[in-house]
Design a protein around this motif. Structure first.
Motif, mmCIF file in Angstrom:
data_model
loop_
_atom_site.group_PDB
_atom_site.id
_atom_site.type_symbol
_atom_site.label_atom_id
_atom_site.label_comp_id
_atom_site.label_asym_id
_atom_site.label_seq_id
_atom_site.Cartn_x
_atom_site.Cartn_y
_atom_site.Cartn_z
ATOM 1 N N PRO A 1 0.775 -1.247 0.000
ATOM 2 C CA PRO A 1 0.000 0.000 0.000
ATOM 3 C C PRO A 1 0.802 1.291 0.000
ATOM 4 N N LEU A 2 2.007 1.263 0.526
ATOM 5 C CA LEU A 2 2.796 2.487 0.579
ATOM 6 C C LEU A 2 4.199 2.226 0.040
ATOM 7 N N GLY A 3 4.770 3.223 -0.614
ATOM 8 C CA GLY A 3 6.134 3.098 -1.112
ATOM 9 C C GLY A 3 6.927 4.343 -0.809
ATOM 10 N N VAL A 4 8.154 4.164 -0.321
ATOM 11 C CA VAL A 4 9.011 5.305 0.000
ATOM 12 C C VAL A 4 10.220 5.383 -0.917
ATOM 13 N N ARG A 5 10.429 4.383 -1.728
ATOM 14 C CA ARG A 5 11.573 4.377 -2.626
ATOM 15 C C ARG A 5 11.140 4.801 -4.013
ATOM 16 N N SER A 6 11.853 5.757 -4.578
ATOM 17 C CA SER A 6 11.484 6.266 -5.894
ATOM 18 C C SER A 6 11.552 5.177 -6.964
ATOM 19 N N SER A 7 12.426 4.218 -6.774
ATOM 20 C CA SER A 7 12.575 3.143 -7.763
ATOM 21 C C SER A 7 11.352 2.239 -7.826
ATOM 22 N N LYS A 8 10.479 2.336 -6.818
ATOM 23 C CA LYS A 8 9.282 1.496 -6.777
ATOM 24 C C LYS A 8 8.085 2.149 -7.463
ATOM 25 N N TYR A 9 8.263 3.319 -8.031
ATOM 26 C CA TYR A 9 7.172 4.010 -8.715
ATOM 27 C C TYR A 9 7.401 3.982 -10.219
ATOM 28 N N SER A 10 6.347 3.660 -10.947
ATOM 29 C CA SER A 10 6.458 3.495 -12.394
ATOM 30 C C SER A 10 6.168 4.772 -13.165
ATOM 31 N N TYR A 11 5.305 5.616 -12.618
ATOM 32 C CA TYR A 11 4.842 6.789 -13.357
ATOM 33 C C TYR A 11 5.152 8.058 -12.565
ATOM 34 N N TRP A 12 5.594 9.086 -13.294
ATOM 35 C CA TRP A 12 6.021 10.334 -12.645
ATOM 36 C C TRP A 12 5.439 11.549 -13.357
ATOM 37 N N GLY A 13 5.139 12.560 -12.564
ATOM 38 C CA GLY A 13 4.762 13.842 -13.125
ATOM 39 C C GLY A 13 5.998 14.667 -13.452
ATOM 40 N N GLN A 14 5.762 15.848 -13.993
ATOM 41 C CA GLN A 14 6.868 16.672 -14.480
ATOM 42 C C GLN A 14 7.493 17.519 -13.387
ATOM 43 N N GLY A 15 6.861 17.618 -12.242
ATOM 44 C CA GLY A 15 7.416 18.405 -11.157
ATOM 45 C C GLY A 15 6.857 19.817 -11.117
ATOM 46 N N THR A 16 6.763 20.342 -9.914
ATOM 47 C CA THR A 16 6.331 21.720 -9.716
ATOM 48 C C THR A 16 7.252 22.341 -8.666
ATOM 49 N N LEU A 17 7.714 23.554 -8.939
ATOM 50 C CA LEU A 17 8.731 24.184 -8.099
ATOM 51 C C LEU A 17 8.099 24.909 -6.916
ATOM 52 N N VAL A 18 8.603 24.610 -5.747
ATOM 53 C CA VAL A 18 8.217 25.305 -4.519
ATOM 54 C C VAL A 18 9.439 26.048 -4.004
ATOM 55 N N THR A 19 9.299 27.355 -3.841
ATOM 56 C CA THR A 19 10.389 28.171 -3.332
ATOM 57 C C THR A 19 9.914 28.875 -2.065
ATOM 58 N N VAL A 20 10.634 28.650 -0.987
ATOM 59 C CA VAL A 20 10.272 29.246 0.292
ATOM 60 C C VAL A 20 11.356 30.246 0.667
ATOM 61 N N SER A 21 10.977 31.502 0.771
ATOM 62 C CA SER A 21 11.934 32.542 1.101
ATOM 63 C C SER A 21 11.964 32.774 2.613
ATOM 64 N N SER A 22 13.139 33.150 3.092
ATOM 65 C CA SER A 22 13.300 33.369 4.545
ATOM 66 C C SER A 22 12.988 34.799 4.925
#
Length: 124
Positions: A103-124
Motif C-alpha cells: 500500500p505504501l512506497g518510499v523508494r522512488s525506484s518502486k514508482y512506475s509513473y512520474w509527473g513533471q514536477g512543480t517548483l516550490v520556493t520558500v523565502s526566509s
C-alpha cells in the motif's frame, strides 16, 4: 498514464501551499501515490505516500505535522497540503504513481509513473 503536478510557487517562510497532481489513464483508485522532492544539488527524496483508498499515509520525519497528503479518487487527483513552510522545503516536487500491491512506497525506484514536477520556493 500521465501525471500533471501543479500548485507550486513562491511563498514566505511560515506560509502554505497546496500541490495537486491530476492523473489520467489507467485506474486511479488502483494506484498508490507518492510525493518526492529534489532540492538543487541534492538527490530526490521521499516526502509522503498514500495508499489506494487514502486510508493509510506515511511521511518523512522532516514534514510530519506540517504536510498532509490526501486523494480524491472521484477526481483522479492527489494533493499535498503544506503549512508552516521552511526555506529547506524549497525543491521541485514530484508526484508518482504505482500499482504495487504494497500500500505504501518510499523508494522512488518502486514508482512506475512520474509527473513533471512543480517548483516550490520558500523565502526566509
Amino acid at each position: 498514464v500521465q501525471l500533471q503536478a501543479s500548485g507550486g510557487g513562491l511563498v514566505q517562510a511560515g506560509g502554505s501551499l497546496r500541490l495537486s497532481c491530476a492523473v489520467s489513464g489507467g485506474t486511479f483508485s488502483s494506484y498508490r501515490m507518492g510525493w518526492f522532492r529534489q532540492a538543487p544539488g541534492k538527490e530526490r527524496e521521499f516526502v509522503a505516500a498514500i495508499s489506494w483508498s487514502g486510508g493509510t499515509t506515511y511521511y518523512t520525519d522532516s514534514v510530519k505535522g506540517r504536510f498532509t497528503v490526501s486523494r480524491d479518487n472521484a477526481r483522479n487527483t492527489v494533493y499535498l497540503r503544506m503549512i508552516n513552510l521552511k526555506p529547506e522545503d524549497t525543491a521541485v516536487y514530484y508526484c508518482a504513481a504505482d500499482e504495487d500491491r504494497v500500500p505504501l512506497g518510499v523508494r522512488s525506484s518502486k514508482y512506475s509513473y512520474w509527473g513533471q514536477g512543480t517548483l516550490v520556493t520558500v523565502s526566509s
